[in-house]
Design a protein around this motif. Structure first.
Motif, PDB file in Angstrom:
ATOM      1  N   ASP A 116     -31.864 -27.524  33.085  1.00 29.32           N
ATOM      2  CA  ASP A 116     -31.091 -27.252  33.877  1.00 29.32           C
ATOM      3  C   ASP A 116     -29.288 -25.951  32.726  1.00 29.32           C
ATOM      4  OD1 ASP A 116     -31.817 -28.696  35.212  1.00 29.32           O
ATOM      5  OD2 ASP A 116     -30.112 -29.303  36.138  1.00 29.32           O
ATOM      6  N   SER A 117     -29.048 -26.353  31.767  1.00 29.04           N
ATOM      7  CA  SER A 117     -28.328 -25.444  31.232  1.00 29.04           C
ATOM      8  C   SER A 117     -29.009 -24.544  31.275  1.00 29.04           C
ATOM      9  CB  SER A 117     -28.187 -26.240  29.315  1.00 29.04           C
ATOM     10  OG  SER A 117     -27.724 -25.145  29.112  1.00 29.04           O
ATOM     11  N   THR A 118     -30.418 -23.910  30.025  1.00 28.11           N
ATOM     12  CA  THR A 118     -30.766 -22.320  30.497  1.00 28.11           C
ATOM     13  C   THR A 118     -30.775 -21.448  32.193  1.00 28.11           C
ATOM     14  OG1 THR A 118     -32.860 -23.175  30.265  1.00 28.11           O
ATOM     15  CG2 THR A 118     -32.191 -22.542  28.364  1.00 28.11           C
ATOM     16  N   ILE A 119     -31.617 -22.691  32.567  1.00 26.85           N
ATOM     17  CA  ILE A 119     -31.894 -21.471  33.896  1.00 26.85           C
ATOM     18  C   ILE A 119     -30.675 -21.799  35.005  1.00 26.85           C
ATOM     19  CG2 ILE A 119     -32.581 -22.781  36.184  1.00 26.85           C
ATOM     20  CD1 ILE A 119     -35.007 -23.991  34.769  1.00 26.85           C
ATOM     21  N   ALA A 120     -29.991 -22.261  34.660  1.00 25.43           N
ATOM     22  CA  ALA A 120     -28.191 -21.833  35.355  1.00 25.43           C
ATOM     23  C   ALA A 120     -27.585 -20.834  35.331  1.00 25.43           C
ATOM     24  CB  ALA A 120     -27.359 -22.907  35.251  1.00 25.43           C
ATOM     25  N   GLN A 121     -27.635 -20.830  33.489  1.00 32.64           N
ATOM     26  CA  GLN A 121     -27.180 -19.301  33.542  1.00 32.64           C
ATOM     27  C   GLN A 121     -27.990 -18.361  33.751  1.00 32.64           C
ATOM     28  OE1 GLN A 121     -25.056 -18.968  29.522  1.00 32.64           O
ATOM     29  NE2 GLN A 121     -25.679 -21.201  29.196  1.00 32.64           N
ATOM     30  N   THR A 122     -29.193 -17.984  33.609  1.00 33.29           N
ATOM     31  CA  THR A 122     -30.080 -17.470  33.730  1.00 33.29           C
ATOM     32  C   THR A 122     -29.831 -16.830  35.297  1.00 33.29           C
ATOM     33  OG1 THR A 122     -31.580 -17.622  32.630  1.00 33.29           O
ATOM     34  CG2 THR A 122     -32.625 -16.463  34.148  1.00 33.29           C
ATOM     35  N   ALA A 123     -30.130 -17.875  36.456  1.00 33.56           N
ATOM     36  CA  ALA A 123     -29.762 -17.864  38.213  1.00 33.56           C
ATOM     37  C   ALA A 123     -28.064 -17.517  38.375  1.00 33.56           C
ATOM     38  CB  ALA A 123     -29.817 -19.124  37.909  1.00 33.56           C
ATOM     39  N   ALA A 124     -27.341 -17.845  37.207  1.00 37.20           N
ATOM     40  CA  ALA A 124     -25.617 -16.963  37.971  1.00 37.20           C
ATOM     41  C   ALA A 124     -25.728 -16.214  38.688  1.00 37.20           C
ATOM     42  CB  ALA A 124     -24.683 -17.544  36.373  1.00 37.20           C
ATOM     43  N   PRO A 125     -25.209 -15.463  38.146  1.00 40.49           N
ATOM     44  CA  PRO A 125     -25.727 -14.009  39.320  1.00 40.49           C
ATOM     45  C   PRO A 125     -26.333 -13.598  40.028  1.00 40.49           C
ATOM     46  CG  PRO A 125     -25.954 -13.377  36.671  1.00 40.49           C
ATOM     47  CD  PRO A 125     -26.377 -14.483  37.025  1.00 40.49           C
ATOM     48  N   ALA A 126     -27.098 -14.126  40.140  1.00 39.89           N
ATOM     49  CA  ALA A 126     -27.748 -14.408  41.499  1.00 39.89           C
ATOM     50  C   ALA A 126     -27.087 -15.429  43.045  1.00 39.89           C
ATOM     51  CB  ALA A 126     -29.771 -14.747  41.718  1.00 39.89           C
ATOM     52  N   ILE A 127     -26.722 -16.894  41.742  1.00 44.54           N
ATOM     53  CA  ILE A 127     -25.542 -17.607  43.019  1.00 44.54           C
ATOM     54  C   ILE A 127     -24.582 -17.095  43.611  1.00 44.54           C
ATOM     55  CG2 ILE A 127     -24.211 -20.311  42.537  1.00 44.54           C
ATOM     56  CD1 ILE A 127     -26.843 -20.783  40.736  1.00 44.54           C
ATOM     57  N   ARG A 128     -23.784 -16.315  42.818  1.00 45.86           N
ATOM     58  CA  ARG A 128     -22.552 -15.501  43.379  1.00 45.86           C
ATOM     59  C   ARG A 128     -23.256 -15.130  43.966  1.00 45.86           C
ATOM     60  NH1 ARG A 128     -20.715 -10.747  41.764  1.00 45.86           N
ATOM     61  NH2 ARG A 128     -18.264 -10.678  42.513  1.00 45.86           N
ATOM     62  N   ALA A 129     -24.406 -13.855  43.946  1.00 43.43           N
ATOM     63  CA  ALA A 129     -24.319 -12.618  45.730  1.00 43.43           C
ATOM     64  C   ALA A 129     -24.729 -14.062  46.161  1.00 43.43           C
ATOM     65  CB  ALA A 129     -25.585 -12.218  44.884  1.00 43.43           C
ATOM     66  N   ASP A 130     -25.649 -14.696  46.355  1.00 46.05           N
ATOM     67  CA  ASP A 130     -25.963 -16.133  47.231  1.00 46.05           C
ATOM     68  C   ASP A 130     -24.653 -16.184  48.428  1.00 46.05           C
ATOM     69  OD1 ASP A 130     -26.822 -17.233  49.882  1.00 46.05           O
ATOM     70  OD2 ASP A 130     -27.165 -18.637  48.259  1.00 46.05           O
ATOM     71  N   LEU A 131     -23.403 -16.961  47.223  1.00 43.85           N
ATOM     72  CA  LEU A 131     -22.311 -17.836  47.729  1.00 43.85           C
ATOM     73  C   LEU A 131     -20.741 -17.181  47.176  1.00 43.85           C
ATOM     74  CD1 LEU A 131     -23.090 -20.894  45.768  1.00 43.85           C
ATOM     75  CD2 LEU A 131     -23.642 -20.499  47.959  1.00 43.85           C
ATOM     76  N   GLY A 132     -21.196 -15.849  46.677  1.00 36.91           N
ATOM     77  CA  GLY A 132     -19.961 -15.100  47.281  1.00 36.91           C
ATOM     78  C   GLY A 132     -18.633 -16.099  45.460  1.00 36.91           C
ATOM     79  N   GLY A 133     -17.609 -15.657  45.370  1.00 33.32           N
ATOM     80  CA  GLY A 133     -16.405 -15.848  44.895  1.00 33.32           C
ATOM     81  C   GLY A 133     -16.561 -14.541  43.866  1.00 33.32           C
ATOM     82  N   SER A 134     -15.859 -15.154  42.405  1.00 33.55           N
ATOM     83  CA  SER A 134     -15.237 -14.091  41.765  1.00 33.55           C
ATOM     84  C   SER A 134     -16.201 -14.305  40.475  1.00 33.55           C
ATOM     85  CB  SER A 134     -14.196 -14.565  40.948  1.00 33.55           C
ATOM     86  OG  SER A 134     -13.691 -15.444  40.749  1.00 33.55           O
ATOM     87  N   TYR A 135     -15.432 -13.188  39.303  1.00 30.11           N
ATOM     88  CA  TYR A 135     -16.958 -13.750  37.928  1.00 30.11           C
ATOM     89  C   TYR A 135     -16.879 -14.107  37.862  1.00 30.11           C
ATOM     90  CZ  TYR A 135     -18.607  -8.432  39.077  1.00 30.11           C
ATOM     91  OH  TYR A 135     -19.008  -7.615  39.216  1.00 30.11           O
ATOM     92  N   THR A 136     -15.673 -14.993  37.815  1.00 32.35           N
ATOM     93  CA  THR A 136     -14.669 -16.461  37.184  1.00 32.35           C
ATOM     94  C   THR A 136     -15.636 -17.582  37.585  1.00 32.35           C
ATOM     95  OG1 THR A 136     -12.828 -14.986  36.724  1.00 32.35           O
ATOM     96  CG2 THR A 136     -13.222 -17.385  37.126  1.00 32.35           C
TER      97      THR A 136
END
Length: 498
Positions: free
Chosen positions: A49-69
């Motif tokens: 859950d630590s490594t997978i979430a880091q890999t998927a973080a840009p895709a999550i932001r692309a879907d949910l929106g939000g800033s780079y922060t």
């Protein structure tokens, strides 16, 4: 990202036929290995859950929106909650029994994973990640105690011979598995599948744990957890990290700098309270940290080493993931494959340092940090030369060198840091070391991420992201230079085995 020390048969083979023994001790029963599988599952769930979430973080932001922060917070919120929770997680096992606490923590972790998967916004996801880290901190510290309860003192080595390689393989497969789950878009779940996968795994592990884990009475029943200490630790680490992540976007107001210093002051107050509790100043409440270990210069130097080394690692992973996905358009799976040289060669580096540790001691850490820094400098030179034409193949060799150096540090680091700690201090020293490791990850993500996104600004071109990664990776190199320097404070050799 975990490392391994030596190849070992996979756990499935061990379950089918308990390993043969060469002495007169009886073979370990099958139910013991099944109970051990529950312990491994808890550790692997946290690591993935630590490594997978880091890999998927840009895709999550692309879907949910939000800033780079928000990309920084998706990872940092989990590690911050884990850092604070680990201070008390082990103590809960002493008070209420390790089996009970592990199963409660695993149930909480599974439920929090579902909340992550159902999150309608980045803010909701970050809140669920905080909960996931907090209950993960309840679950994780029970593992080593349960291994002793399962195998006894004589059989622990057999368990650890399996534990290390399994964690190493999980570190290798984590980014690739996460990327594959996102790209496959199972049943239209997209990135949510990386959290939903914990539901069947968690339910199966809880069922097995109820059947096969030993129900040993708690070792310290009737004790009390010092809630003010938890509050001080929690506010202190949050106050240090929050301004570093949010300050760039807010224009670095004066309160952000003041909050960092306030956080450091609160952490100092936490240390003072631990001293008071150790002197028996509050009835049955025991300190979360034995303050006597902080009077050992070698150990304190080791804590600084962990913050710098883990900070460099966390910042490096963030910079590479953002550059490859947001900048160059890699899918999460392509990003995981592009960076797989890091965990693969880290395994080779850990094997090398295992061979060299007895002879070279802390020098292996110097070699490892220097090698990792050299690899990142070479990555930086490739980025400057290739620019927007960067390809995964051009990064393969320098990332392989980076991973090899990283693996060389992992094996000796904790052994050498704990070398000067008394046996009676090992429990507290190990717990604080694990907490500081998570704090270092959050700090690295915050500092390197600030530089990364400051250079990106409003840019969207590949060249902008490559240039931003160039600057950010040099900050990670600075972390490694500090780690190399502070290693001189450590004992020359690790604690003797046995």
């Amino acid at each position: 990202m975990a490392t391994t020390t030596a190849p070992s048969p996979p756990p499935t083979a061990l379950l089918k036929e308990p390993p043969a023994t060469t002495d007169e001790t009886p073979p370990i029963p099958r139910r013991v290995w099944l109970g051990f599988l529950v312990v491994i599952t808890a550790a692997v769930m946290d690591l993935l859950d630590s490594t997978i979430a880091q890999t998927a973080a840009p895709a999550i932001r692309a879907d949910l929106g939000g800033s780079y922060t928000s990309i920084e917070w998706i990872s940092a919120s989990y590690t911050l909650a884990l850092a604070v929770g680990l201070l008390v997680g082990g103590r809960l096992g002493d008070l209420f029994g390790r089996r009970r606490v592990l199963l409660i923590g695993m149930a909480g972790f599974t439920g929090a994973s579902v909340l992550c998967a159902l999150a309608p916004s980045t803010d909701a996801l970050i809140a669920a990640r905080v909960l996931q880290g907090a209950v993960g901190a309840i679950m994780l510290p029970q593992g080593f105690g349960l291994i002793r309860e399962l195998f006894g003192d004589a059989g622990q080595q057999k368990a650890f011979a399996v534990f290390g390689p399994v964690m190493g393989m999980s570190a290798v497969l984590g980014p690739v598995l996460g990327g594959a789950l996102v790209d496959l878009d199972l049943f239209g779940t997209g990135w949510r599948a990386i959290f939903l996968v914990n539901l069947p795994i968690g339910i199966a592990a809880i069922w097995m744990g109820r059947r096969y884990l030993p129900d040993v009475p708690p070792s310290a029943p009737g004790g009390r957890i010092d809630l003010p200490s938890i509050g001080l630790a929690g506010f202190g680490v949050f106050a240090v990290i929050y301004p570093l992540i949010e300050g760039r976007e807010l224009g670095w107001p004066a309160w952000s700098v003041a909050l960092v210093f306030a956080g450091l002051g609160v952490l100092a107050a936490f240390g003072v309270r631990q001293g008071k509790l150790a002197r028996g100043g509050d009835g049955r409440r025991a300190p979360l940290v034995d303050p006597s270990i902080l009077r050992r210069r070698a150990y304190v130097g080791g804590l600084v080493l962990v913050v710098c080394f883990i900070g460099a690692m966390g910042g490096m992973i963030l910079a590479l993931n953002v550059m490859l996905q947001a900048g160059l358009g890699f899918t999460p799976l392509e990003c995981g494959v592009a960076t797989i040289a890091i965990p693969l060669t880290a395994i080779l580096g850990s094997i090398t340092s295992s061979v060299l540790l007895e002879r070279l001691g802390r020098t292996t850490i110097h070699i490892g940090t220097a090698t990792m820094a050299t690899g990142l400098v070479l990555v930086d030179l490739v980025l400057r030369d290739a620019g927007a034409d960067l390809s995964a193949w051009s990064l393969a060799a320098p990332l392989a060198l980076t991973g090899f150096g990283m693996g060389m540090v992992f094996v000796p680091m904790f052994d050498v840091i704990l070398a000067g700690v008394l046996p009676t201090q090992l429990g507290s020293a190990s717990g604080l070391l694990e907490s500081v490791q998570q704090f270092g990850m959050s700090l690295g993500i915050a500092v390197v991420g600030t530089v990364l996104f400051d250079v990106v600004g409003d840019g969207t071109s590949a060249a902008v992201f490559v240039r931003a990664a160039d600057h950010a990776l040099l900050v990670a190199v600075g972390f490694l230079v500090a780690a190399f320097t502070v290693t001189w404070w450590l004992p020359r050799h690790a604690r003797e085995q046995g």
